[in-house]
Design a protein around this motif. Sequence first.
Motif, mmCIF file in Angstrom:
data_model
loop_
_atom_site.group_PDB
_atom_site.id
_atom_site.type_symbol
_atom_site.label_atom_id
_atom_site.label_comp_id
_atom_site.label_asym_id
_atom_site.label_seq_id
_atom_site.Cartn_x
_atom_site.Cartn_y
_atom_site.Cartn_z
ATOM 1 N N VAL A 118 105.246 55.209 -46.600
ATOM 2 C CA VAL A 118 106.374 55.207 -46.641
ATOM 3 C C VAL A 118 107.981 54.346 -45.860
ATOM 4 O O VAL A 118 107.304 55.775 -44.401
ATOM 5 N N ALA A 140 104.106 61.807 -51.030
ATOM 6 C CA ALA A 140 104.127 60.214 -49.407
ATOM 7 C C ALA A 140 102.821 60.960 -48.936
ATOM 8 O O ALA A 140 103.414 61.920 -47.847
ATOM 9 N N ALA A 177 110.369 60.932 -51.105
ATOM 10 C CA ALA A 177 109.280 60.027 -51.266
ATOM 11 C C ALA A 177 108.364 61.094 -50.670
ATOM 12 O O ALA A 177 107.503 61.676 -51.342
#
Length: 187
Positions: A47, A66, A61
């Motif tokens: 990300v 992530a 995230a």
Amino acid sequence: MTRIVAGSAGGRTLQVPPKGTRPTSDRVREALFSRLEHLGAVSRARVLDLYAGSGALGLEAASRGAASVTLVESARLAADVCRRNVATLGFAGTVTVAVERVERFVARPVLAPWDLVLVDPPYDVPDDELAGMLGDVAGALAPDAVLVVERSTRSPEPTWPAGLERFDDRTYGETRVWFAQPERALA
């Protein structure tokens, strides 16, 4: 008060720079990440959070699984807040903070493509500057990547560079969010 909405750090509070940023509201982040998780765009993703501010989008995230997150913020005070938030949430192994101008960061070659790019520029970033930056980002995306641009509802739709195509948009109060993917992913 800004907080992480869900995931491993859900409910934890984030520090916010005292001025110069406009953190995405919890409500908008919750709706945005619900959509992104439905698309399968968060779990194990690389990300990139551009114009990070407090880091709220990228940290959300990370909280939701992530694999790695890079927060890019040029304002030193905001970048320091990002670093403190990363440390407080225990994401030092997952989240890095780059203190530099977004345009400069995205102009460099990448070691691996990004799976999810979150773009929440200040409202005063000119449309042509945003379009140029998106052009640089487009070449650094994984084939099935998702790119999100958040702006005011008073802002026009971003000018999408060759190779990127919008596939959705949502409005949440005064916030408009556009979703785009590499064109080859839509074929």
